[in-house]
Design an enzyme around this catalytic site. Sequence first.
Site, PDB file in Angstrom:
ATOM      1  CG  LEU A 333      -1.948  -1.127   1.318  1.00 59.99           C
ATOM      2  CD1 LEU A 333      -2.696  -1.040   2.641  1.00 59.99           C
ATOM      3  CD2 LEU A 333      -2.912  -1.060   0.150  1.00 59.99           C
ATOM      4  N   GLY A 336       6.976   4.361   4.148  1.00 63.31           N
ATOM      5  CA  GLY A 336       7.344   5.590   4.849  1.00 63.31           C
ATOM      6  C   GLY A 336       8.613   5.405   5.636  1.00 63.31           C
ATOM      7  N   GLY A 337       8.928   6.406   6.472  1.00 69.69           N
ATOM      8  CA  GLY A 337      10.172   6.369   7.227  1.00 69.69           C
ATOM      9  C   GLY A 337      10.221   5.246   8.246  1.00 69.69           C
ATOM     10  CB  SER A 338       7.996   4.059  10.816  1.00 69.07           C
ATOM     11  OG  SER A 338       6.715   4.090  10.225  1.00 69.07           O
ATOM     12  N   GLY A 339       8.514   2.205   7.930  1.00 70.05           N
ATOM     13  CA  GLY A 339       8.326   0.872   7.374  1.00 70.05           C
ATOM     14  C   GLY A 339       7.367   0.857   6.195  1.00 70.05           C
ATOM     15  CB  SER A 340       6.919  -1.483   3.471  1.00 68.99           C
ATOM     16  OG  SER A 340       8.155  -0.972   3.016  1.00 68.99           O
ATOM     17  CB  VAL A 341       1.614  -0.065   5.024  1.00 67.99           C
ATOM     18  CG1 VAL A 341       0.238  -0.566   5.434  1.00 67.99           C
ATOM     19  CG2 VAL A 341       2.213   0.784   6.133  1.00 67.99           C
ATOM     20  CE  LYS A 355       3.580   1.673  10.148  1.00 64.54           C
ATOM     21  NZ  LYS A 355       3.772   2.827  11.076  1.00 64.54           N
ATOM     22  CG  ASP A 452       5.439  12.493  11.504  1.00 62.68           C
ATOM     23  OD1 ASP A 452       5.755  13.582  10.984  1.00 62.68           O
ATOM     24  OD2 ASP A 452       5.731  11.399  11.003  1.00 62.68           O
TER      25      ASP A 452
END
Length: 652
Positions: A333, A336-341, A355, A452
């Site tokens: 989907l 981002g900076g914290s991971g893929s979804v 995630k 954020d």
Amino acid sequence: MFFHSFASFLVILLCHHALPLLADPRATEAAVLCTNRTAPMPDPQVLKANFFDALEALTSLVTRQRYAAVVKGTQNATVYAFGECMKDLSRPDCDVCFAKCKTQVLRCSPFQRGIRGGRLFFDGCYLRYDDYNFFNESLSFQDMTVCGTKDFTGNRTVYKANTLELVRNLSIEAPKSEGFFVGSLSRRNVTVYGLAQCWKFVNGNSCKNCLAEAVTRIDSCTPREEGRVLNAGCYLRYSNHKFYNNLSNDTPLPRGNQGSRNFGIIVAASSSTLALLLIVATVVFFIRTNLLKRRRERRQFGALLDTVNKSKLNTPYEILEKATNYFSDSNKLGEGGSGSVYKGALPDGNTVAIKRLSFNTTQWADHFFNEVNLVSGIHHKNLVKILGCSITGPESLLVYEYVPNLSLHDHLSVRRNSQQLTWEIRHKIILGTAEGLAYLHEESQMRIIHRDIKLSNILLDDNFTPKIADFGLARLFPEDKSHLSTAICGTLGYMAPEYIVLGKLTEKADVYSFGVLVIEIVSGKRSRSFVKDSISILHTVWSLYGSNRLCDIVDPILERFYPVEEACKLLKIGLLCVQASAELRPPMSVVVKMIVNNHEVTEPTQPPFLSCGSSEFSKSTLPGDSFQSGSHTQSSGDSMTKSMIEHRRDTL
């Protein structure tokens, strides 16, 4: 001269004896080596099942006994796996290091073309898997030497001689001491520290041969401050600073003596002055402070593991992996900076968003803890629900409710040809986001600052109801504090000026981000992309407000199908929220009332950028006359220390 030398020595001596208490999991990557061989590819589904079964079995065994060797599968789909921690690590440190190590194992995934195995060397632990029985292997063609990047700045001749003598002693003593030995050697004011360990399956002569070969190769690193040899059966490291933990039965002895698991030089000194006592007191204070911090971090991680394992949110990794079709790109989907979804379908038929957290820093546990602990404890129609999590597989996963209409970022920036956001939908999104933030700041049991708020963190369900997502940076707001000073992180263009410049964090930082969001939604333009002659969108809206032409910025896609008075009101609310001084911004509960016409919308009195004359910043030394908060161009504000800001990719 004597006093200075003795004081320095005492500081070193105190730190030396304190280090065993200040445990370090040494979860730093030394090398990742993938095995690339041409061989018949087994059934992918069978291989995946065996691979993850092996990792799961390995994890539980390493947690119990600090090492493990497992075999899963039969014939050409067999997976052999081994894991072990350094013997000087405590059990909690071993768990932390091995968990971090597992997050990187998919870099050598057996599902990639030609990859049949992998070795992951961390400074505190080791993980290897392969498609053949390597348990009796002590040396291989993949063995490597890793030298430090900095040269030793002292007497290099003495340092090299001390290093070579130390590693030779380590290679002799380790096979006699169950394959592990740590120690130091000090001569002519030059000290070097070292560690040697053979893996559990390597015994006797194999351990001796492995370390002897390592000694011959580590010589190439000796001009450098530290070096490592990473062999199939052993690990050898030296450094100019102490990196290992003393064992409970260690007794430092002069170099060359045997029969102990640690050797070194004991230096005695006897002199005391008032100044020296002050130095000692200062050193002890910092040691205790550091120790308490480490203990808090360890307790937090232990609490996290306990919370996840006992929680009804705990979901087996294999179920989540299969739900996403093994994290297929077709189910992705966003990132981002914290991971893929990824989109996933659970066995009960529910569609979810999963995630995969990217653990690039030591703060990954903090991020995971925030998501699980905070989001699972709060419930509001405008906050994304967390449905599950997993921390036992090769990577940590978070499971959220699936929000089908993606994010505001997708609608306003990426997919301009998707279903257009009507004025009614935009108003609904602004109001819902405001209500969600008001709940976090004032209505939930815990006061929470999101930190954020941005387009990509506002998700839209099938009715275009907004849901605030990604609480990885969120912070609890203590009731007895007026503000929090914290390491600065967030997304440039949305961060409040007092937070960037002064590190002052209050809920008014979220109010500022919300104001930027309102202006973006009404104008259809991005805060950091709409730049003309270095003037940001916030400056543009402020100028239009001053000339009574606010509606000139409304998104032209709406083609005048919107109430002009209401659009101007929302833009004024946005300007109220982005005023440079935090005390001038309204609380989110008041913002909600303004939006629904239950509170007067006052006139903004301050522009959305810093002025050295502003009361909030008059006592601070600011570079230049202003800070352009929404611009990425070089401005006076760009001269701040950029290492203070964690810049997050704004793509999810």
